[in-house]
Design an enzyme around this catalytic site. Structure first.
Site, PDB file in Angstrom:
ATOM      1  N   SER A 128       0.826  -1.208   0.000  1.00 46.39           N
ATOM      2  CA  SER A 128       0.000   0.000   0.000  1.00 46.39           C
ATOM      3  C   SER A 128       0.854   1.247   0.000  1.00 46.39           C
ATOM      4  O   SER A 128       1.952   1.264   0.538  1.00 46.39           O
ATOM      5  CB  SER A 128      -0.904   0.014   1.229  1.00 46.39           C
ATOM      6  N   LYS A 182      -4.655  -6.604   3.147  1.00 46.35           N
ATOM      7  CA  LYS A 182      -4.576  -5.441   2.250  1.00 46.35           C
ATOM      8  C   LYS A 182      -5.968  -5.049   1.755  1.00 46.35           C
ATOM      9  O   LYS A 182      -6.301  -3.862   1.648  1.00 46.35           O
ATOM     10  CB  LYS A 182      -3.647  -5.754   1.055  1.00 46.35           C
ATOM     11  N   HIS A 185      -7.618  -3.196   4.501  1.00 43.47           N
ATOM     12  CA  HIS A 185      -7.030  -1.853   4.503  1.00 43.47           C
ATOM     13  C   HIS A 185      -7.766  -0.962   3.505  1.00 43.47           C
ATOM     14  O   HIS A 185      -8.159   0.162   3.817  1.00 43.47           O
ATOM     15  CB  HIS A 185      -5.535  -1.931   4.165  1.00 43.47           C
ATOM     16  N   ASN A 186      -7.955  -1.464   2.301  1.00 41.77           N
ATOM     17  CA  ASN A 186      -8.609  -0.650   1.283  1.00 41.77           C
ATOM     18  C   ASN A 186     -10.070  -0.372   1.627  1.00 41.77           C
ATOM     19  O   ASN A 186     -10.568   0.719   1.364  1.00 41.77           O
ATOM     20  CB  ASN A 186      -8.502  -1.331  -0.087  1.00 41.77           C
ATOM     21  N   GLU A 189     -10.102   2.289   4.060  1.00 43.08           N
ATOM     22  CA  GLU A 189      -9.751   3.521   3.323  1.00 43.08           C
ATOM     23  C   GLU A 189     -11.007   4.131   2.665  1.00 43.08           C
ATOM     24  O   GLU A 189     -11.225   5.345   2.741  1.00 43.08           O
ATOM     25  CB  GLU A 189      -8.698   3.158   2.275  1.00 43.08           C
TER      26      GLU A 189
HETATM   27  P1  NBP Z   1      -0.179  -2.060 -14.294  1.00 47.24           P
HETATM   28  O1  NBP Z   1      -1.216  -2.631 -13.424  1.00 47.24           O
HETATM   29  O2  NBP Z   1      -0.552  -0.963 -15.223  1.00 47.24           O
HETATM   30  O3  NBP Z   1       0.479  -3.256 -15.152  1.00 47.24           O
HETATM   31  C1  NBP Z   1       1.440  -3.015 -16.144  1.00 47.24           C
HETATM   32  C2  NBP Z   1       2.544  -4.031 -16.084  1.00 47.24           C
HETATM   33  O4  NBP Z   1       2.007  -5.356 -16.226  1.00 47.24           O
HETATM   34  C3  NBP Z   1       3.551  -3.876 -17.214  1.00 47.24           C
HETATM   35  O5  NBP Z   1       4.829  -4.137 -16.699  1.00 47.24           O
HETATM   36  C4  NBP Z   1       3.107  -4.938 -18.217  1.00 47.24           C
HETATM   37  O6  NBP Z   1       4.124  -5.350 -19.093  1.00 47.24           O
HETATM   38  C5  NBP Z   1       2.753  -6.026 -17.261  1.00 47.24           C
HETATM   39  N1  NBP Z   1       1.977  -7.125 -17.849  1.00 47.24           N
HETATM   40  C6  NBP Z   1       0.709  -7.173 -18.287  1.00 47.24           C
HETATM   41 BR1  NBP Z   1      -0.415  -5.739 -18.335  1.00 47.24          BR
HETATM   42  N2  NBP Z   1       0.344  -8.362 -18.756  1.00 47.24           N
HETATM   43  C7  NBP Z   1       1.440  -9.130 -18.635  1.00 47.24           C
HETATM   44  C8  NBP Z   1       1.719 -10.482 -18.971  1.00 47.24           C
HETATM   45  N3  NBP Z   1       0.789 -11.253 -19.504  1.00 47.24           N
HETATM   46  N4  NBP Z   1       2.964 -10.938 -18.741  1.00 47.24           N
HETATM   47  C9  NBP Z   1       3.911 -10.153 -18.218  1.00 47.24           C
HETATM   48  N5  NBP Z   1       3.695  -8.859 -17.857  1.00 47.24           N
HETATM   49  C10 NBP Z   1       2.479  -8.359 -18.075  1.00 47.24           C
HETATM   50  O7  NBP Z   1       1.074  -1.593 -13.420  1.00 47.24           O
HETATM   51  P2  NBP Z   1       1.109  -0.727 -12.047  1.00 47.24           P
HETATM   52  O8  NBP Z   1       0.145   0.395 -12.064  1.00 47.24           O
HETATM   53  O9  NBP Z   1       2.543  -0.452 -11.836  1.00 47.24           O
HETATM   54  O10 NBP Z   1       0.596  -1.747 -10.930  1.00 47.24           O
HETATM   55  C11 NBP Z   1       1.243  -3.004 -10.696  1.00 47.24           C
HETATM   56  C12 NBP Z   1       0.486  -3.758  -9.630  1.00 47.24           C
HETATM   57  O11 NBP Z   1       0.518  -3.013  -8.415  1.00 47.24           O
HETATM   58  C13 NBP Z   1      -0.995  -3.983  -9.935  1.00 47.24           C
HETATM   59  O12 NBP Z   1      -1.382  -5.239  -9.453  1.00 47.24           O
HETATM   60  C14 NBP Z   1      -1.691  -2.917  -9.145  1.00 47.24           C
HETATM   61  O13 NBP Z   1      -3.015  -3.276  -8.809  1.00 47.24           O
HETATM   62  C15 NBP Z   1      -0.791  -2.845  -7.926  1.00 47.24           C
HETATM   63  N6  NBP Z   1      -0.868  -1.577  -7.201  1.00 47.24           N
HETATM   64  C16 NBP Z   1      -0.883  -0.399  -7.863  1.00 47.24           C
HETATM   65  C17 NBP Z   1      -0.937   0.791  -7.154  1.00 47.24           C
HETATM   66  C18 NBP Z   1      -0.913   2.106  -7.852  1.00 47.24           C
HETATM   67  O14 NBP Z   1      -1.002   3.140  -7.171  1.00 47.24           O
HETATM   68  N7  NBP Z   1      -0.779   2.153  -9.176  1.00 47.24           N
HETATM   69  C19 NBP Z   1      -0.950   0.766  -5.774  1.00 47.24           C
HETATM   70  C20 NBP Z   1      -0.890  -0.438  -5.121  1.00 47.24           C
HETATM   71  C21 NBP Z   1      -0.853  -1.604  -5.858  1.00 47.24           C
HETATM   72  P3  NBP Z   1       4.315  -4.602 -20.510  1.00 47.24           P
HETATM   73  O15 NBP Z   1       5.126  -3.386 -20.209  1.00 47.24           O
HETATM   74  O16 NBP Z   1       5.053  -5.579 -21.323  1.00 47.24           O
HETATM   75  O17 NBP Z   1       2.955  -4.286 -21.029  1.00 47.24           O
END
Ligand code: NBP
Length: 479
Positions: A128, A182, A185-186, A189
Site C-alpha cells: 500500500s 490489504k 485496509h482498502n 480507506e
Molecule cells: P499495471 O497494473 O498498469 O500493469 C502493467 C505491467 O504489467 C507492465 O509491466 C506490463 O508489461 C505487465 N503485464 C501485463 Br499488463 N500483462 C502481462 C503479462 N501477460 N505478462 C507479463 N507482464 C504483463 O502496473 P502498475 O500500475 O505499476 O501496478 C502493478 C500492480 O501493483 C498492480 O497489481 C496494481 O493493482 C498494484 N498496485 C498499484 C498501485 C498504484 O497506485 N498504481 C498501488 C498499489 C498496488 P508490458 O510493459 O510488457 O505491457
C-alpha cells in the site's frame, strides 16, 4: 548469479519498487519486463541503481542468487498468472515468488497451492502507498510460508516505511492472509474517505464556509486525535484553486467517484463471512450512487425538506461534526478488524491484530496516529471481542455520541445524505442495544417458513403452529 532480489513488471509500481530496493544497502536488483523497452527505459533513467537487466525469464533466473527471490508487480489477474507460469519454469524448489500486485486473496490462496506443488514458495504481499510509497517506503502485508519469510523478511524490512522506528511490514499469516489484510485496509480507506467527505459536505452546507476555510478546519483537526494522511491531503485538495476558472478545484471536479474494486471485495467477503461492515459498505455504495447520472437527474425533482436549514452556532456544529467523524471512524476500523478476525478463523490464519495496526502507521493511505490506540487495545486485551469496546474507544465514543446524534439528526432534517455517519451510528446503537427487533424477525420467519426460534426463558428450539391452533411445540432446530 549476483542479484539477491528481482522485480518483474516495470510499470510505475514495479519500477519505483525496484528503485527503492536498489537504494537500500545490501540489495542488488535484477529487473525484467515483458516488453524489453520498459526495462531499457528504467535502466537508462536510473544508472545509479545498478540494476541487472534480463531480456528473458531464463536470463532473469540466472541473474538471481539462490534462493531466488522475485517480486511480481504486473497487472493483477491474468498478467499475474502469466508471469507465475513463466517463473515456475525457470525457478527451482526453495525459490520464492512474491506477488506484490492487488490480487484478490482467494486468487492468492489458489496460486499458493499450485506453486507449492513445485516446491517453490509463493507469497502474496499487499503493498500500500501508491507510487510514492513504492519508491520511498510502502506498508507491506506479506502472506506465505514461514520458510519464505526468513529470506524475504529482511528484504521487505529494508524497503518498508518506518513508523516510530519500526518497519511497516510483518508476516501477516499463511497463503492469502497478506492480500486479505490489504483488502481490509482498502475497505477501511473507502470508509475513511467517505466519512471525511460527509464531514466536509455538512460543514459547507451547514455553515456556508468556503472550501479554503474548511481546509483550515481540516488542517486544525490534523493536529488532534484525527491526525492522519487522509485528513492532511483533504486540506490540500480543498485549498486548491482551479487555474482555468479561479474556482475552488473541488467545485469543478465532476461529483462521480470511481473505484477499482477492492472496497467491493471487502464488502462481498464480509457478506460471505456474515460480518456487518456497514460503514465500509455505505462508502462503496455512496461511490456507486454518485456514478449514476441518469438516475440522479431523474431523481433531482423529488422533494426535500420544506424548511431551510440553518446552523445557529457554527463553531459548535463544526466540533459536533469532528466528533461524529471520529466516532464513525472508530466504527469503521472496528468493523474492519472484525472482518480480519472472521477471515482468520475461516481460512486458518493466525493474525496478530495489534501488529496489523502497527504496520498501517506508515507508508499506507490510512496511516494515522489513531492506529497506536488500536495496537494498545489489542495488547491490553488480546481477546477483545470488538474494538469499539476497548476502554480508550469506549471513552472516545462516550465523549462523541451526543454530537454524533445531533449531526445525524441535522443531516436528516436538512436532507443532506450522510450514509456513512448514519449507518455507523445505527451500528453503534444496534450493537449496544439491550433488545433488538431481531426477535420479531424470528417470529416472522417462523410464521412463513417454520424456521423456529429460541426462547429467552428456557433452552430448546420452538415453533408456533401458525396455521393450526397456534400452540407452541418443541421443534428440530432448522434455523
Ligand atoms: P499495471 O497494473 O498498469 O500493469 C502493467 C505491467 O504489467 C507492465 O509491466 C506490463 O508489461 C505487465 N503485464 C501485463 Br499488463 N500483462 C502481462 C503479462 N501477460 N505478462 C507479463 N507482464 C504483463 O502496473 P502498475 O500500475 O505499476 O501496478 C502493478 C500492480 O501493483 C498492480 O497489481 C496494481 O493493482 C498494484 N498496485 C498499484 C498501485 C498504484 O497506485 N498504481 C498501488 C498499489 C498496488 P508490458 O510493459 O510488457 O505491457
Amino acid at each position: 548469479a549476483q542479484a539477491n532480489i528481482g522485480v518483474v513488471g516495470l510499470a510505475v509500481m514495479g519500477s519505483n519498487l525496484a528503485r527503492n530496493l536498489a537504494s537500500r544497502d545490501g540489495n542488488t536488483v535484477a529487473i525484467f519486463n515483458r516488453s524489453y523497452e520498459k526495462t531499457r527505459g528504467v535502466l537508462d533513467a536510473h544508472p545509479e541503481a545498478g540494476f541487472l537487466p534480463a531480456e528473458t525469464y531464463r536470463e532473469f533466473a540466472d541473474t538471481l542468487a539462490k534462493p531466488r527471490t522475485a517480486i511480481i508487480m504486473v497487472k493483477a489477474g491474468a498478467g499475474t498468472d502469466a508471469v507465475i507460469d513463466e517463473l515456475v519454469k525457470v525457478f527451482e524448489p526453495g525459490d520464492i515468488i512474491v506477488d506484490g500486485g492487488n490480487a484478490l486473496f482467494t486468487d492468492t490462496i489458489r496460486r499458493e497451492k499450485a506453486v507449492r506443488e513445485t516446491g517453490i514458495n509463493f507469497v502474496g504481499a499487499g503493498i500500500s502507498g501508491g507510487e510514492e510509497g513504492a519508491l520511498n517506503g510502502p506498508s507491506i502485508m506479506p502472506g506465505g510460508s514461514d520458510e519464505s519469510w526468513v529470506t524475504l523478511g529482511p528484504i521487505l524490512k529494508s524497503i518498508a516505511a518506518v513508523a516510530e522506528g519500526e518497519p511497516c511490514v510483518t508476516h501477516v499469516g499463511h497463503d492469502g492472509a497478506g492480500h486479505f489484510v490489504k483488502m481490509i485496509h482498502n475497505g477501511i480507506e473507502y470508509a475513511d474517505m467517505q466519512l471525511i467527505a460527509e464531514a466536509y459536505d455538512l460543514i459547507r452546507r451547514g455553515t456556508g464556509k468556503s472550501p479554503a476555510e474548511i481546509a483550515d478546519i481540516f488542517a486544525e483537526w490534523n493536529r488532534g486525535e484525527l491526525e492522519s494522511y487522509l485528513i492532511e491531503i483533504t486540506a490540500e485538495v480543498l485549498r486548491q484553486v482551479d487555474a482555468a476558472t479561479g474556482e475552488p478545484l473541488v467545485d469543478v471536479i465532476l461529483d462521480q467517484a470511481g473505484a477499482k474494486g477492492t472496497g467491493a471485495w471487502t464488502v462481498q467477503t464480509a457478506l460471505d463471512l456474515g460480518i456487518p461492515v456497514s460503514g465500509i459498505a455505505e462508502a462503496v455504495f455512496a461511490r456507486s450512487l454518485s456514478s449514476k447520472p441518469a438516475q440522479r437527474a431523474a431523481a433531482a425533482t423529488l422533494p426535500g425538506p420544506s424548511a431551510a436549514w440553518t446552523v445557529d452556532d457554527p463553531d459548535a456544529f463544526v466540533e459536533d461534526v469532528r466528533r461524529a467523524l471520529y466516532a464513525s471512524k472508530i466504527v469503521a476500523y472496528s468493523q474492519g478488524f472484525d472482518e480480519i478476525v472472521a477471515g482468520a478463523a475461516e481460512y486458518g490464519w493466525s493474525i496478530q491484530k495489534g501488529e496489523i495496526a502497527k504496520i498501517w502507521r506508515g507508508g499506507c493511505i490510512i496511516r494515522a496516529q489513531f492506529l497506536n490506540r488500536i495496537t494498545e487495545a489489542y495488547a491490553d486485551d488480546p481477546s477483545l471481542v470488538a474494538l469499539l469496546t476497548a476502554p480508550y474507544f469506549r471513552d472516545a465514543l462516550a465523549a462523541s455520541q451526543e454530537s454524533w446524534r445531533r449531526v445525524v439528526v441535522a443531516a436528516a432534517q436538512a436532507g443532506i445524505p450522510s450514509p456513512a455517519f448514519s449507518s455507523s451510528l445505527a451500528y453503534y446503537d444496534g450493537l449496544r442495544a439491550d433488545r433488538l427487533p431481531a426477535a420479531l424477525v424470528q417470529g416472522q420467519r417462523d410464521f412463513f417458513g417454520a424456521h423456529t426460534y429460541k426462547r429467552v426463558d428456557r433452552d430448546g428450539t420452538f415453533h408456533t403452529q401458525w396455521s393450526g391452533d397456534r400452540t407452541e411445540i418443541e421443534a428440530q432446530d432448522t434455523h
